[in-house]
Design an enzyme around this catalytic site. Structure first.
Site, PDB file in Angstrom:
ATOM      1  N   PRO A   2       0.827  -1.206   0.000  1.00 23.43           N
ATOM      2  CA  PRO A   2       0.000   0.000   0.000  1.00 23.43           C
ATOM      3  C   PRO A   2       0.858   1.252   0.000  1.00 23.43           C
ATOM      4  O   PRO A   2       1.918   1.293   0.622  1.00 23.43           O
ATOM      5  CB  PRO A   2      -0.810  -0.119   1.294  1.00 23.43           C
ATOM      6  CG  PRO A   2      -0.042  -1.053   2.147  1.00 23.43           C
ATOM      7  CD  PRO A   2       0.608  -2.018   1.197  1.00 23.43           C
ATOM      8  N   GLU A   3       0.398   2.260  -0.711  1.00 26.47           N
ATOM      9  CA  GLU A   3       1.140   3.510  -0.795  1.00 26.47           C
ATOM     10  C   GLU A   3       0.521   4.555   0.133  1.00 26.47           C
ATOM     11  O   GLU A   3      -0.435   4.277   0.868  1.00 26.47           O
ATOM     12  CB  GLU A   3       1.166   3.987  -2.244  1.00 26.47           C
ATOM     13  CG  GLU A   3       1.908   3.007  -3.161  1.00 26.47           C
ATOM     14  CD  GLU A   3       2.198   3.591  -4.527  1.00 26.47           C
ATOM     15  OE1 GLU A   3       2.295   4.829  -4.641  1.00 26.47           O
ATOM     16  OE2 GLU A   3       2.330   2.817  -5.487  1.00 26.47           O
TER      17      GLU A   3
END
Length: 287
Positions: A2-3
């Site tokens: 996840p960013e």
């Protein structure tokens, strides 16, 4: 993995439950995640009150009234589930969210208000630690991190200083966490596309006007992604790799072989590999 927008979405989902909450009981159902949990993890958390949650780069931070900060990283497959007065819910309400399995419920936080926050992580690439608040800035995970891309310190002038004389590609430079914290592959691709900047261009070659536009575009792309809950990459979403809400707004990422969406361009999105990561861009309008 996840960013930044996904992590920020999770923070916003956890905050109403954990901000100001007392941890009445904590369960550590295994001694480690990616790394061993710190000594006395359960004892140090039990009875502690959480302050206002925040985020630094891709880390979730929960300050405690005992002087420590609970630092959490989601890794590739970490996610939280909240249960209590309302139906079970996951911060972010991601599309095609992977089903949870109790055997992967590794850490459980029970609040004094009766809410339960469970951390699931099938691959166990996530991790947690307790770090003294006054030592956080000098901790190896945080020392040397660049400015937050949505913060006041992320400016064209700052970027100009970091880019000066660099022959490294602009994409690789933006992914350097010492230059800007929390930016990941997807959103760098999107920002460069929208800015009309080739990902292969030397960072040091960008002029002030281009840097100003790039800063504004990075902010815009991240804000849009946070607004709709992020992109939820493979393993962070479904086993089949289905993407979440923001993927419907991708203009370059994942669109190899499709026409460029910019009016009158006529180009086709190509994929190259930079530093082991896929880059999607239009070779016609990105210069």
């Amino acid at each position: 993995m996840p960013e930044l927008p996904e992590v920020e979405t999770v923070r916003r989902g956890l905050a109403p439950v954990l901000d100001g909450a007392v941890l009445a009981r904590v369960e550590a159902r295994r001694p480690d995640l990616r790394f061993p949990l710190p000594d006395g993890f359960v004892q140090r958390l039990t009875g502690a009150r959480i302050g206002q949650m925040s985020r630094r780069a891709k880390y979730l931070l929960a300050p405690l009234d005992r002087g420590d900060v609970l630092v959490m990283h989601l890794g590739m497959s970490g996610r939280f589930e909240i249960a209590g007065a309302k139906a079970k819910r996951r911060p972010g309400e991601f599309v095609y969210a992977a089903s949870v399995d109790e055997k992967h419920a590794h850490v459980v936080f029970h609040t004094g208000a009766g809410e339960t926050v469970t951390y699931f992580d099938p691959r166990r690439f996530g991790y947690m630690d307790l770090i003294a608040e006054d030592a956080l800035a000098d901790h190896p995970w945080f020392k040397g991190l660049g400015p937050e891309p949505l913060g006041d310190d992320f400016t064209a002038a700052r970027l100009k200083s970091e880019f000066a004389s660099r022959r490294q590609s602009v994409k690789a430079t933006l992914l350097d966490q010492r230059v800007v914290a929390g930016l990941g592959n997807i959103y760098v691709c999107e920002a460069l596309y929208r800015s009309g900047i080739s990902p292969e261009r030397a960072a040091g070659s960008l002029k002030p006007k281009a840097l100003t536009g790039l800063v504004e575009t990075i902010r815009q792309v991240l804000a849009e992604a946070i607004e709709v809950g992020g992109s939820t990459l493979r393993d962070y979403a479904a086993a089949d790799g289905a993407l979440g809400y923001f993927q419907h707004r991708f203009k370059a990422y994942g669109r190899e072989g499709e026409p460029c969406l910019k009016p009158s361009c006529g180009g086709v999105i190509e994929r190259i590999v930079q530093g082991g990561r896929s880059t999607f861009y239009c070779p016609i309008c990105q210069r």
